[in-house]
Write a protein that holds these residues in place. Structure first.
Motif, PDB file in Angstrom:
ATOM      1  N   GLY A  74      56.588   7.523  56.802  1.00 41.21           N
ATOM      2  CA  GLY A  74      56.630   6.213  57.441  1.00 41.21           C
ATOM      3  C   GLY A  74      55.321   5.855  58.112  1.00 41.21           C
ATOM      4  O   GLY A  74      54.852   4.709  58.017  1.00 41.21           O
ATOM      5  N   ARG A  75      54.724   6.831  58.791  1.00 40.52           N
ATOM      6  CA  ARG A  75      53.443   6.571  59.462  1.00 40.52           C
ATOM      7  C   ARG A  75      52.344   6.272  58.446  1.00 40.52           C
ATOM      8  O   ARG A  75      51.533   5.361  58.634  1.00 40.52           O
ATOM      9  CB  ARG A  75      53.064   7.771  60.333  1.00 40.52           C
ATOM     10  N   LEU A  76      52.320   7.022  57.351  1.00 34.71           N
ATOM     11  CA  LEU A  76      51.314   6.790  56.312  1.00 34.71           C
ATOM     12  C   LEU A  76      51.470   5.391  55.701  1.00 34.71           C
ATOM     13  O   LEU A  76      50.484   4.698  55.447  1.00 34.71           O
ATOM     14  CB  LEU A  76      51.425   7.860  55.225  1.00 34.71           C
ATOM     15  N   LYS A  77      52.715   4.982  55.489  1.00 32.63           N
ATOM     16  CA  LYS A  77      52.963   3.655  54.924  1.00 32.63           C
ATOM     17  C   LYS A  77      52.495   2.560  55.880  1.00 32.63           C
ATOM     18  O   LYS A  77      51.867   1.571  55.462  1.00 32.63           O
ATOM     19  CB  LYS A  77      54.454   3.486  54.627  1.00 32.63           C
ATOM     20  N   LEU A  78      52.778   2.730  57.172  1.00 28.82           N
ATOM     21  CA  LEU A  78      52.364   1.741  58.165  1.00 28.82           C
ATOM     22  C   LEU A  78      50.848   1.633  58.221  1.00 28.82           C
ATOM     23  O   LEU A  78      50.283   0.539  58.285  1.00 28.82           O
ATOM     24  CB  LEU A  78      52.927   2.117  59.536  1.00 28.82           C
ATOM     25  N   MET A  79      50.167   2.771  58.158  1.00 29.84           N
ATOM     26  CA  MET A  79      48.709   2.753  58.269  1.00 29.84           C
ATOM     27  C   MET A  79      48.046   2.134  57.043  1.00 29.84           C
ATOM     28  O   MET A  79      46.940   1.604  57.132  1.00 29.84           O
ATOM     29  CB  MET A  79      48.188   4.172  58.495  1.00 29.84           C
ATOM     30  N   ARG A  80      48.717   2.194  55.902  1.00 30.52           N
ATOM     31  CA  ARG A  80      48.138   1.593  54.700  1.00 30.52           C
ATOM     32  C   ARG A  80      48.080   0.070  54.786  1.00 30.52           C
ATOM     33  O   ARG A  80      47.397  -0.572  53.988  1.00 30.52           O
ATOM     34  CB  ARG A  80      48.929   2.015  53.460  1.00 30.52           C
ATOM     35  N   THR A  81      48.785  -0.508  55.747  1.00 27.64           N
ATOM     36  CA  THR A  81      48.760  -1.960  55.910  1.00 27.64           C
ATOM     37  C   THR A  81      47.577  -2.420  56.755  1.00 27.64           C
ATOM     38  O   THR A  81      47.363  -3.625  56.906  1.00 27.64           O
ATOM     39  CB  THR A  81      50.063  -2.449  56.570  1.00 27.64           C
ATOM     40  N   VAL A  82      46.811  -1.491  57.311  1.00 28.06           N
ATOM     41  CA  VAL A  82      45.675  -1.833  58.178  1.00 28.06           C
ATOM     42  C   VAL A  82      44.419  -1.966  57.322  1.00 28.06           C
ATOM     43  O   VAL A  82      44.083  -1.073  56.543  1.00 28.06           O
ATOM     44  CB  VAL A  82      45.464  -0.754  59.256  1.00 28.06           C
ATOM     45  N   ASP A  83      43.715  -3.064  57.467  1.00 30.14           N
ATOM     46  CA  ASP A  83      42.491  -3.302  56.701  1.00 30.14           C
ATOM     47  C   ASP A  83      41.418  -3.830  57.641  1.00 30.14           C
ATOM     48  O   ASP A  83      41.390  -5.009  57.974  1.00 30.14           O
ATOM     49  CB  ASP A  83      42.768  -4.293  55.563  1.00 30.14           C
ATOM     50  N   GLN A  84      40.561  -2.936  58.087  1.00 31.54           N
ATOM     51  CA  GLN A  84      39.483  -3.310  58.999  1.00 31.54           C
ATOM     52  C   GLN A  84      38.334  -2.332  58.779  1.00 31.54           C
ATOM     53  O   GLN A  84      38.565  -1.125  58.630  1.00 31.54           O
ATOM     54  CB  GLN A  84      39.966  -3.255  60.450  1.00 31.54           C
ATOM     55  N   PRO A  85      37.083  -2.794  58.713  1.00 27.84           N
ATOM     56  CA  PRO A  85      35.958  -1.898  58.392  1.00 27.84           C
ATOM     57  C   PRO A  85      35.814  -0.700  59.334  1.00 27.84           C
ATOM     58  O   PRO A  85      35.301   0.335  58.935  1.00 27.84           O
ATOM     59  CB  PRO A  85      34.740  -2.830  58.495  1.00 27.84           C
ATOM     60  N   GLY A  86      36.269  -0.839  60.579  1.00 27.49           N
ATOM     61  CA  GLY A  86      36.122   0.256  61.533  1.00 27.49           C
ATOM     62  C   GLY A  86      37.244   1.267  61.498  1.00 27.49           C
ATOM     63  O   GLY A  86      37.249   2.208  62.297  1.00 27.49           O
ATOM     64  N   LEU A  87      38.200   1.089  60.591  1.00 31.33           N
ATOM     65  CA  LEU A  87      39.346   1.993  60.500  1.00 31.33           C
ATOM     66  C   LEU A  87      39.439   2.553  59.090  1.00 31.33           C
ATOM     67  O   LEU A  87      39.183   1.854  58.110  1.00 31.33           O
ATOM     68  CB  LEU A  87      40.638   1.255  60.850  1.00 31.33           C
ATOM     69  N   LEU A  88      39.810   3.818  58.982  1.00 34.74           N
ATOM     70  CA  LEU A  88      39.926   4.477  57.678  1.00 34.74           C
ATOM     71  C   LEU A  88      41.278   5.174  57.621  1.00 34.74           C
ATOM     72  O   LEU A  88      41.490   6.174  58.305  1.00 34.74           O
ATOM     73  CB  LEU A  88      38.798   5.506  57.490  1.00 34.74           C
ATOM     74  N   PHE A  89      42.179   4.645  56.815  1.00 36.11           N
ATOM     75  CA  PHE A  89      43.522   5.187  56.753  1.00 36.11           C
ATOM     76  C   PHE A  89      43.895   5.554  55.320  1.00 36.11           C
ATOM     77  O   PHE A  89      43.237   5.125  54.367  1.00 36.11           O
ATOM     78  CB  PHE A  89      44.518   4.185  57.335  1.00 36.11           C
TER      79      PHE A  89
END
Length: 739
Positions: free
Chosen positions: A482-497
């Motif tokens: 669940g956490r991995l799925k949630l993080m895949r929705t984040v798209d920002q150059p300063g974040l790497l998920f």
């Protein structure tokens, strides 16, 4: 890189190596900054040293002398001057307060200087001079395995004359840290270089196998053995089986086919035929099975082996007949497999499928319920595929019966629905059709990190394998998914998920982009860092978190530490990963049991906010968080919200500015004492070059009461802007202030 180019043409600069730490190293008065360029500015240097002691002035002179010696390539003299500087400062610190911390800073900075100089000289083929600097570090750190590896490599590349010393150094490294598998591989390579010690190298690689914790580590050393003895059929076969166990079928096929060509062993043929069936190569599998002769196995291995062979072959031929639609013959073949056989329960699973195809739901349910819990775990993917097939087939024709089946399954296994959900969400072996592993990068507290590649586009990836002991509870596996799925929705150059994940046969993998610039933990070995770089990096990290909290209010990172701050090729920072410990425990609060049981997560604890250790503080944080309009009720329920991440950033900024943690020593006892005290460590006390506004910004992030901490990254960014302006004024620079 965060430091300026260390080379001037073809020369090194000691002052550049000390950039960021010079003011702290010389213990200059508060507000006084000494930078590398100031050493060549007589008026600025006189002003800085005006109120300094004779020892501090002499230290500056020694830095200037070492600069000149490096410029003229007098490396032996430069090494002696560095030792003089070290001794001078060591004596000077003894007269001052906080001497212990300054001694630790001195040691770390000079270790970095000597290693950097040694690495530079070794790159320019000056091995003797490089060894001279490496030895200085070894004198201060006789048990440092990283230095043993550096010196071992130096002797290894120097030719045959250095192999004996390289072997001695690597053997010592193996003895000191047998868990570091690089030591075994390095030692084995040295023995291979002798030319006539392949058996000794093989012995080292086989010894390393006893320290391996995962199939991928086993593969690493079996491949070394394969390179030494390509004719060893047993090694080739083991590689094939290991790759098949991981679901990496293309690699498994290569080694199993090679084994079959060499030995024509009937057992190998069965393994290869099974692999063909798994990859939907029905004709190849059927042809291989038809060509097998059981009588050869009887003659060589006896009646019991022939019986086991017959059962396994019957099962595989049954799979072929099932795929061909000849269900009656397939049922006869599956039924011929008896309980002692290893494939007995897979054969029973085959009978379940055939019963479902024929609409015999009662028979299918009866067989499926007879599969014991231990065998369900063993069958893994096959078992849950059967359950999925059972539910879908019955739901189409008998929905009431299907609902009853699910309810009964939940009574037998309380985690049944959870496990089914895990199975449905997993990529399975398809993960390895998308990615492949190239090499091992390192080990974390709960994972192994590998360099991988995306097959279609060819881009480098990082693939993490989570250790099996943390995946025994299906609730933990599901929370991680669940956490991995949630993080895949984040798209920002300063974040790497993560981009993709896979739960297969009890192992969980996930892939994320590869950052070529390393991580912040490597750079903090050289702290204090240059102030310009510190504030640039602080700004990047705060902007990344500000985006995370604005657009993903339910996402609390929880594991911000130097190892999770990565850099791309251009040096831009990205925050990566997630709070695995919170996902495992199901709580943002670290209980005493969790701290005891998960000691490997010490680095996570060292950067965590006090409210994550203390219920009372957490309650205060909850109340204040709601009053300030915190990010979400769900996140603030336990009193731990985004301000805990801001505290973690404060610890990192403090360490970048001073080279130390706010709690002093990097152990849990010191951390506990620091959290219980009301005092807050001020960075400017250890590094006088820090602008007062930056010190205030760091202190604002390090407030132990979350109510008094910055409430948002934007508030910390405003204070950081004041520090940038103050630094420019402190340097006597006018003009436009950096935004």
């Amino acid at each position: 890189m965060h430091r300026r180019n260390l080379e001037k043409g073809d020369q090194l600069s000691l002052a550049q190596l000390l950039d960021g730490s010079m003011s702290a190293l010389l213990a200059l008065p508060a507000g006084t900054s000494l930078e590398p360029k100031d050493l060549h500015n007589d008026s600025k240097l006189s002003a800085v040293l005006q109120n300094c002691s004779s020892e501090q002035k002499q230290a500056v002179e020694l830095i200037q002398i070492a600069e000149m010696q490096l410029l003229t390539r007098s490396y032996t003299a430069a090494c002696k001057t560095c030792n003089q500087l070290y001794s001078l400062l060591e004596g000077f610190y003894g007269k001052r307060r906080a001497a212990a911390q300054q001694h630790a800073l001195l040691k770390r900075v000079f270790d970095h200087v000597c290693v950097a100089l040694g690495d530079y000289l070794l790159r320019h083929s000056l091995a003797e001079e490089a060894l001279m600097f490496y030895e200085e570090v070894s004198k201060r750190n006789p048990q440092d395995t990283s230095m043993l590896k550096k010196k071992g490599r130096l002797f290894y590349i120097s030719g045959t004359s250095g192999l004996s010393e390289a072997e001695r150094l690597y053997r010592k490294a193996v003895k000191l840290d047998p868990r570091d598998l690089d030591n075994f591989e390095n030692l084995g390579r040295v023995m291979e270089a002798w030319g006539d010690r392949e058996k000794d190298a093989a012995f080292v690689y086989r010894e390393a196998l006893s320290h391996c914790r995962s199939e991928l580590e086993y593969i690493r050393f079996y491949r070394r053995l394969y390179a030494l003895f390509p004719g060893d059929t047993d090694v080739v076969l083991r590689l094939g089986k290991l790759y098949r166990r991981l679901g990496m079928f293309s690699q498994a096929r290569r080694y199993l086919e090679e084994t079959w060509e060499r030995s024509a062993n009937a057992w190998v043929a069965l393994d290869l035929a099974w692999l063909y069936l798994l990859t939907n190569e029905l004709r190849r599998g059927a042809a291989l099975l038809n060509a097998l002769d059981v009588t050869a196995t009887v003659a060589v291995e006896g009646v019991q082996a022939a019986e086991a062979f017959h059962w396994k072959k019957s099962y595989l031929v049954g799979l072929v007949r099932e795929e061909e639609g000849d269900f009656a013959v397939a049922a006869e073949l599956f039924g011929a497999v008896k309980p002692p056989a290893k494939v007995y329960w897979p054969a029973q699973a085959g009978l379940v499928r055939l019963a479902l195809y024929g609409g015999q739901y009662a028979d299918a349910e009866e067989i499926l319920r007879k599969i014991p819990a231990s065998q369900r775990t063993e069958l893994e993917q096959d078992y849950f595929e059967l359950c999925r097939l059972m539910e879908e087939t019955m739901a189409a024709e008998h929905p009431i019966h299907a609902a009853a089946w699910c309810e009964d399954s939940g009574k037998v296994d309380p985690h049944y629905q959870l496990k089914m959900d895990i199975y449905r969400r997993s990529m399975g072996s398809a993960f390895w059709r998308k990615y492949e592993i190239i090499d091992l990068l390192g080990n974390g507290p709960a994972s192994q990190v590998y360099l991988g590649r995306e097959r279609a586009r060819g881009g480098k990836m990082v693939i993490k394998l989570l250790h099996g002991e943390i995946l025994r509870d299906p609730q933990v596996v599901r929370r991680i998914q669940g956490r991995l799925k949630l993080m895949r929705t984040v798209d920002q150059p300063g974040l790497l998920f993560p981009e993709g994940d896979c739960y297969y046969n009890g192992d969980l993998y996930y892939a994320m982009g590869y950052m070529e610039g390393g991580n912040l933990a490597e750079r903090l070995k050289h702290a204090p860092l240059p102030l310009d770089y510190l504030m640039k990096l602080a700004r990047e990290l705060l902007i990344a978190l500000d985006y995370l909290y604005r657009y993903k209010k339910a996402l609390f990172h929880g594991n911000i530490k130097p190892e999770n701050i990565l850099f791309d090729r251009e040096g831009c920072a990205r925050i990566s990963d997630f709070d695995l410990l919170e996902t495992i425990e199901g709580s943002k609060i670290f209980s005493s049991a969790a701290i005891r049981d998960y000691s490997a997560f010490k680095r996570t604890f060292l950067y965590a906010a006090p409210e994550r250790f203390n219920w009372k503080s957490s309650l205060l944080g909850f109340i204040a968080g709601r009053r300030l309009g915190g990010p979400s009720p769900e996140m603030a329920l336990e009193g731990v919200d985004h301000r805990a991440d801001l505290y973690s950033l404060g610890v990192i900024f403090y360490e970048m500015a001073t080279g130390f943690l706010p709690c002093g020593r990097a152990d849990l006892k010191s951390l506990r004492s620091y959290h219980r005290s009301t005092a807050i460590s001020r960075a400017r006390r250890l590094n006088p070059a820090i602008p007062e506004a930056l010190d205030e910004a760091i202190t604002g992030l390090l407030q132990k009461d979350p109510r008094q901490r910055f409430s948002t990254p934007a508030a910390a960014l405003d204070r950081l802007g004041n520090a940038t302006q103050q630094l420019k004024i402190q340097r006597g620079i006018t003009g436009q202030i950096l935004k």
